[in-house]
Scaffold this motif. Structure first.
Motif, PDB file in Angstrom:
ATOM      1  N   PRO A   1       0.836  -1.200   0.000  1.00  0.00           N
ATOM      2  CA  PRO A   1       0.000   0.000   0.000  1.00  0.00           C
ATOM      3  C   PRO A   1       0.875   1.255   0.000  1.00  0.00           C
ATOM      4  O   PRO A   1       1.813   1.383   0.779  1.00  0.00           O
ATOM      5  N   VAL A   2       0.580   2.180  -0.913  1.00  0.00           N
ATOM      6  CA  VAL A   2       1.337   3.421  -1.032  1.00  0.00           C
ATOM      7  C   VAL A   2       0.369   4.558  -1.279  1.00  0.00           C
ATOM      8  O   VAL A   2      -0.798   4.343  -1.598  1.00  0.00           O
ATOM      9  N   THR A   3       0.875   5.757  -1.139  1.00  0.00           N
ATOM     10  CA  THR A   3       0.048   6.925  -1.387  1.00  0.00           C
ATOM     11  C   THR A   3      -0.147   7.114  -2.883  1.00  0.00           C
ATOM     12  O   THR A   3       0.819   7.138  -3.656  1.00  0.00           O
ATOM     13  N   LEU A   4      -1.378   7.269  -3.308  1.00  0.00           N
ATOM     14  CA  LEU A   4      -1.657   7.549  -4.712  1.00  0.00           C
ATOM     15  C   LEU A   4      -1.082   8.905  -5.091  1.00  0.00           C
ATOM     16  O   LEU A   4      -1.033   9.837  -4.283  1.00  0.00           O
ATOM     17  N   ALA A   5      -0.697   9.033  -6.352  1.00  0.00           N
ATOM     18  CA  ALA A   5      -0.156  10.308  -6.834  1.00  0.00           C
ATOM     19  C   ALA A   5      -1.172  11.429  -6.708  1.00  0.00           C
ATOM     20  O   ALA A   5      -0.804  12.583  -6.465  1.00  0.00           O
ATOM     21  N   ILE A   6      -2.439  11.111  -6.852  1.00  0.00           N
ATOM     22  CA  ILE A   6      -3.478  12.136  -6.740  1.00  0.00           C
ATOM     23  C   ILE A   6      -3.532  12.714  -5.327  1.00  0.00           C
ATOM     24  O   ILE A   6      -4.044  13.803  -5.099  1.00  0.00           O
ATOM     25  N   HIS A   7      -2.979  11.967  -4.345  1.00  0.00           N
ATOM     26  CA  HIS A   7      -2.918  12.424  -2.959  1.00  0.00           C
ATOM     27  C   HIS A   7      -1.501  12.824  -2.547  1.00  0.00           C
ATOM     28  O   HIS A   7      -1.196  12.931  -1.361  1.00  0.00           O
ATOM     29  N   GLY A   8      -0.636  13.029  -3.542  1.00  0.00           N
ATOM     30  CA  GLY A   8       0.701  13.510  -3.243  1.00  0.00           C
ATOM     31  C   GLY A   8       1.790  12.471  -3.315  1.00  0.00           C
ATOM     32  O   GLY A   8       2.965  12.786  -3.066  1.00  0.00           O
ATOM     33  N   GLY A   9       1.451  11.231  -3.672  1.00  0.00           N
ATOM     34  CA  GLY A   9       2.459  10.192  -3.773  1.00  0.00           C
ATOM     35  C   GLY A   9       3.249  10.267  -5.072  1.00  0.00           C
ATOM     36  O   GLY A   9       3.013  11.127  -5.924  1.00  0.00           O
ATOM     37  N   THR A  10       4.166   9.335  -5.246  1.00  0.00           N
ATOM     38  CA  THR A  10       5.007   9.293  -6.440  1.00  0.00           C
ATOM     39  C   THR A  10       4.266   8.592  -7.578  1.00  0.00           C
ATOM     40  O   THR A  10       3.768   7.477  -7.401  1.00  0.00           O
ATOM     41  N   PRO A  11       4.176   9.211  -8.746  1.00  0.00           N
ATOM     42  CA  PRO A  11       3.476   8.563  -9.864  1.00  0.00           C
ATOM     43  C   PRO A  11       4.178   7.284 -10.313  1.00  0.00           C
ATOM     44  O   PRO A  11       5.397   7.153 -10.201  1.00  0.00           O
ATOM     45  N   VAL A  12       3.413   6.357 -10.831  1.00  0.00           N
ATOM     46  CA  VAL A  12       3.980   5.147 -11.421  1.00  0.00           C
ATOM     47  C   VAL A  12       4.880   5.496 -12.592  1.00  0.00           C
ATOM     48  O   VAL A  12       5.942   4.907 -12.782  1.00  0.00           O
ATOM     49  N   ARG A  13       4.472   6.469 -13.391  1.00  0.00           N
ATOM     50  CA  ARG A  13       5.222   6.782 -14.613  1.00  0.00           C
ATOM     51  C   ARG A  13       5.442   8.284 -14.706  1.00  0.00           C
ATOM     52  O   ARG A  13       4.492   9.073 -14.573  1.00  0.00           O
ATOM     53  N   SER A  14       6.682   8.664 -14.981  1.00  0.00           N
ATOM     54  CA  SER A  14       7.006  10.068 -15.235  1.00  0.00           C
ATOM     55  C   SER A  14       7.460  10.287 -16.672  1.00  0.00           C
ATOM     56  O   SER A  14       7.451  11.418 -17.154  1.00  0.00           O
ATOM     57  N   ALA A  15       7.831   9.217 -17.367  1.00  0.00           N
ATOM     58  CA  ALA A  15       8.281   9.344 -18.757  1.00  0.00           C
ATOM     59  C   ALA A  15       7.095   9.668 -19.657  1.00  0.00           C
ATOM     60  O   ALA A  15       5.975   9.218 -19.422  1.00  0.00           O
ATOM     61  N   PRO A  16       7.317  10.456 -20.709  1.00  0.00           N
ATOM     62  CA  PRO A  16       6.220  10.754 -21.635  1.00  0.00           C
ATOM     63  C   PRO A  16       5.854   9.532 -22.474  1.00  0.00           C
ATOM     64  O   PRO A  16       6.684   8.641 -22.696  1.00  0.00           O
ATOM     65  N   TRP A  17       4.623   9.495 -22.922  1.00  0.00           N
ATOM     66  CA  TRP A  17       4.184   8.467 -23.858  1.00  0.00           C
ATOM     67  C   TRP A  17       4.527   8.916 -25.277  1.00  0.00           C
ATOM     68  O   TRP A  17       4.800  10.096 -25.507  1.00  0.00           O
ATOM     69  N   PRO A  18       4.539   8.001 -26.238  1.00  0.00           N
ATOM     70  CA  PRO A  18       4.846   8.415 -27.612  1.00  0.00           C
ATOM     71  C   PRO A  18       3.899   9.507 -28.102  1.00  0.00           C
ATOM     72  O   PRO A  18       2.720   9.540 -27.753  1.00  0.00           O
TER      73      PRO A  18
END
Length: 408
Positions: free
Chosen positions: A6-23
């Motif tokens: 269990p981790v903090t969701l990015a919407i609540h200030g946690g670290t996003p799963v992905r920071s790299a841009p999509w194509p």
């Protein structure tokens, strides 16, 4: 897919799963496109009536790829659907049956032709036009059926064509999303009386805008061509206008962007299919999500979109917001056509559509640009979904925060 505590969701200030841009979409010009566009620009033959050959080459190539002899290129696919209906004799007082889960242009093209869109339900599993719903919607005024090859998957055409033959109806395929798809090893576009592709900015081949109509009957082609060329007759006088028509033509510049794309279309379809296959494997570990399957008879899915179905109790709007925060944006998809007051105000007739209504509550889309990434990137989509849908208490620095993923 990686396991997660269990981790903090990015919407609540946690670290996003992905920071790299999509194509990016559209992808950069390839050398063949750049060369042909430059050649057209330098020729000065930019319009479709100035003597250039690229529009003709494009329509011929698309017709051959669709398994039919004729093609007409147009300014966009909405105009293409209109011109196809017009060429098939559909007009005032007629009814055209369209699926409830599709882009609004499928219906507005019918209105443009002076006919009445009849909104019929989709199959609850694959979300394509249901032949049973079409049968229930047919009246003495029905003139045509417009199956949509949704998300790049071919509609189940044999039952629809059989039904059309029994009732004497025309079949216009909305193939806007399905460049390169096949049904029982036959290409879409050439399965009905006419098929229409789109080259709008989001599509699998794009010139920013554009469309193309294909058909197998010369008389239909000539009427469609006339509708798109201010009422002229093929081979007729320049200022002869034996029928009413409009200027709906594609330009040579747009065609120059599109013609070389055909050489790489199959590789791009393969790339999207590889991503979708990888994501489906990863989602085996996310029980709240299933992949919407293609209809029966699909032999090549061009994968314009991947449609995912969330469990009925999942709070879809929160999932969409939370996934965007995780760096994995998903799309909400279509509302049912029958809920659009602008269409009913223009006289559209709406049949019961529980399948489309359920899809509007539970289905989300993975967009084409994301599907163009390497298959390994599918793990980011599945990981983000698992994180957002975990239902676990989210641990934040200032204490536990709980956001239900189930609607209340």
């Amino acid at each position: 897919m990686k396991g997660r505590l269990p981790v903090t969701l990015a919407i609540h200030g946690g670290t996003p799963v992905r920071s790299a841009p999509w194509p990016a979409w559209p992808p950069p010009l390839d050398p063949a496109q750049r060369e042909l566009v430059t050649k057209v620009l330098e020729s000065g033959l930019w319009g479709a009536t100035q003597g250039g050959s690229v529009v003709a080459d494009l329509t011929g190539a698309f017709a051959r790829r669709s398994g039919v002899p004729y093609g007409v290129a147009v300014g966009n696919a909405t105009l293409g659907l209109f011109a196809a209906l017009r060429g098939l004799g559909v007009g005032r007082g007629d009814e055209v049956i369209v699926p409830a889960y599709t882009f609004v242009a499928s219906a507005t093209a019918v209105l443009l032709a002076g006919a009445v869109p009849v909104v019929a339900d989709v199959d609850p599993v694959d979300l394509h036009l249901s032949s049973r719903a079409v049968q229930d919607a047919v009246t003495g005024r029905t003139a045509a059926i417009m199956p949509v090859h949704l998300a790049g998957s071919p509609a189940d055409m044999d039952p629809l064509n059989d039904l059309a033959a029994r009732h004497g109806l025309a079949v216009v395929e909305d193939a806007a999303q399905a460049h390169g798809a096949t049904y029982r090893d036959r290409p879409v576009g050439g399965l009905g009386d006419a098929g229409v592709y789109s080259f709008q900015a989001s599509k699998a081949m794009t010139a920013g805008e554009g469309g193309l109509i294909v058909c197998r009957d010369q008389a239909v082609h000539d009427r469609v061509w006339s509708a798109c060329n201010v009422g002229r007759a093929p081979g007729g006088r320049w200022y002869g206008h034996p029928s009413v028509g409009w200027n709906l033509r594609l330009t040579e510049i747009q065609a120059a962007l599109l013609l070389p794309w055909l050489d790489r279309l199959d590789e791009e379809i393969d790339r999207r299919n590889a991503f979708c296959a990888a994501l489906e494997r990863e989602l085996a570990h996310v029980p709240e999500v299933t992949v919407v399957p293609p209809p029966e008879g699909t032999t090549r899915d061009s994968r314009h979109l991947l449609m995912l179905r969330l469990d009925a109790g999942v709070d879809r709007e929160f999932v969409l917001a939370a996934m965007a925060a995780e760096g994995v944006p998903l799309d909400a998809g279509y509302p049912p056509l029958g809920t659009m007051e602008a269409l009913t105000a223009e006289g559209a007739r709406v049949e019961p559509c529980p399948g489309a209504e359920e899809a509007a509550r539970t289905v989300v889309w993975v967009r084409q640009a994301m599907l163009m990434d390497a298959p390994e990137a599918a793990g980011d989509v599945a990981e983000a979904l698992a994180k957002v849908l975990s239902g676990n208490e989210e641990l934040c620095e200032d204490g536990p925060h709980v956001r239900p993923t189930r609607a209340i």
